[in-house]
Design an enzyme around this catalytic site. Sequence first.
Site, mmCIF file in Angstrom:
data_model
loop_
_atom_site.group_PDB
_atom_site.id
_atom_site.type_symbol
_atom_site.label_atom_id
_atom_site.label_comp_id
_atom_site.label_asym_id
_atom_site.label_seq_id
_atom_site.Cartn_x
_atom_site.Cartn_y
_atom_site.Cartn_z
ATOM 1 N N LYS A 82 0.852 -1.187 0.000
ATOM 2 C CA LYS A 82 0.000 0.000 0.000
ATOM 3 C C LYS A 82 0.885 1.233 0.000
ATOM 4 C CE LYS A 82 -4.090 1.860 0.424
ATOM 5 N NZ LYS A 82 -3.633 2.879 -0.539
ATOM 6 N N LYS A 106 4.840 2.124 8.772
ATOM 7 C CA LYS A 106 3.632 2.862 9.133
ATOM 8 C C LYS A 106 2.428 1.929 9.229
ATOM 9 C CE LYS A 106 3.448 6.812 7.148
ATOM 10 N NZ LYS A 106 3.247 7.912 6.181
ATOM 11 N N LYS A 118 5.427 2.528 -2.707
ATOM 12 C CA LYS A 118 5.294 3.928 -3.092
ATOM 13 C C LYS A 118 5.554 4.035 -4.578
ATOM 14 C CE LYS A 118 4.295 7.794 -0.883
ATOM 15 N NZ LYS A 118 3.318 7.887 0.213
ATOM 16 N N THR A 202 -5.398 12.109 7.409
ATOM 17 C CA THR A 202 -4.017 12.287 7.861
ATOM 18 C C THR A 202 -3.937 13.416 8.884
ATOM 19 O OG1 THR A 202 -3.268 11.552 5.682
ATOM 20 C CG2 THR A 202 -1.629 12.549 7.122
ATOM 21 N N ASN A 233 -3.099 19.734 2.403
ATOM 22 C CA ASN A 233 -4.120 18.813 2.895
ATOM 23 C C ASN A 233 -3.859 18.416 4.341
ATOM 24 O OD1 ASN A 233 -4.786 15.651 3.250
ATOM 25 N ND2 ASN A 233 -6.401 16.655 2.089
ATOM 26 N N SER A 362 -7.460 4.737 4.344
ATOM 27 C CA SER A 362 -7.313 4.063 3.056
ATOM 28 C C SER A 362 -7.603 2.564 3.210
ATOM 29 C CB SER A 362 -5.896 4.258 2.504
ATOM 30 O OG SER A 362 -5.773 5.514 1.874
#
Length: 428
Positions: A82, A106, A118, A202, A233, A362
């Site tokens: 992810k 994470k 990523k 986040t 954001n 997510s």
Amino acid sequence: MAKPAKKIAPKHSHKPLSMYAAVLARFNEAAEIYNLPTDIADGLRVPQKQVKVSMPVMMDNGKIQVFEGYRIIHSTHLGPSKGGIRYAMDVNDDEVKALAAWMTYKCAVAGLPLGGAKGGITCDPRKMSAGELERLTRAYTVAMCDVFGPDRDIPAPDMGTGKREMAWIVDEYSRLHKGYFPGVVTGKPITLGGSRGREAATGRGVMIHTLEAMKKIGIDRKKSTAAVQGFGNVGGFAAQLLRSKNINVVAISDYTGAFYNERGIDLDKALQHQKKYNNTLEGFPGGELITNEELLTLNVDVLVPAALQNQISAEIAHNIKAKLIVEGANGPTEVEADEILHDKGITVVPDILANSGGVTVSYFEWVQNKQGYYWKDEEVNNRHDIYMQQAFEQVWYNSKQYKTNLRIGAYITAFKKLEKAIRYRGMY
């Protein structure tokens, strides 16, 4: 409250470690303290898969431009990989590799059944039309069609991308695989299977971790002040949510400058200004114009670096006055600064814990896509907050057990979960 410190003039220049070297520096320290077995440590020091592609794209002027794209999968030991996709001019394999590794830790820290990955494309999205960005995104999806998958590798938005780009990926991937696969990405528009609460997740995670840390170190939030570096954001939502908990946000910033108001920034006016002036704070009349360096050294209780990596250098760390730092950005603190902050008694909630709210929601989106049943805002937020509070408690416990800071405590928390998974499944 004291006025902003004078602008810092570094005594000497230095080149910070590369992003992946910074990951390995913290990894190695934590591995030694935890006594992570050598075979597992060696396996986690390198990604499982690295993909680099070249994509010829027709530009609006009729010419072909070739872009470079990356997708790095660091680990799938806990589940499908992810991680976001960023569009920026400084995207490179070292950066993507570091971000993929951080995603592994994470997800493990947050208690998610996901691995880390990523992706990115070296481009300047601000100088590209919507049509050019769509063609680029679809070309990237074609190039990665055998990498992506709802049960293999699940992208999400990152710097320079958003729900629009995720919708294009869903559409192109679904065309290629002859079906409809909304779970191939997260961060989609709600109408295409996105989750409520994802956009603010986040920043919400930053808020929850701030509150949890304040309880531990004895800061009264109703009498506290905060400075937030970065008003995108993450920083934008973090600032608003901190204010909703009676924390006075006295400084905010973006790449055009920082703004300080001792009485508190009017965040509603800041958001209105941002929308009016090309999504920037430039010229914002609600505070004194200061530099980003001055923002970092304000006499506040809480500092939230939510901009770019390597913002807190050793030089700046010596001048930081905040009691608590909560990292909204990835890698905002240089390795050399960690020891200085620790020696000064400043509590740092590290990025792999503090900004894990986004990947947590997510994960919720991915679960909802699999179920075909979608949750209300309250349910998403309640579940999110529980995950964040549990993660914080585990990291706090491990940091105390191993007599180290929260950053190393977070790595150790991840190691405990990854070690078990690897022993059960095998390294590859």
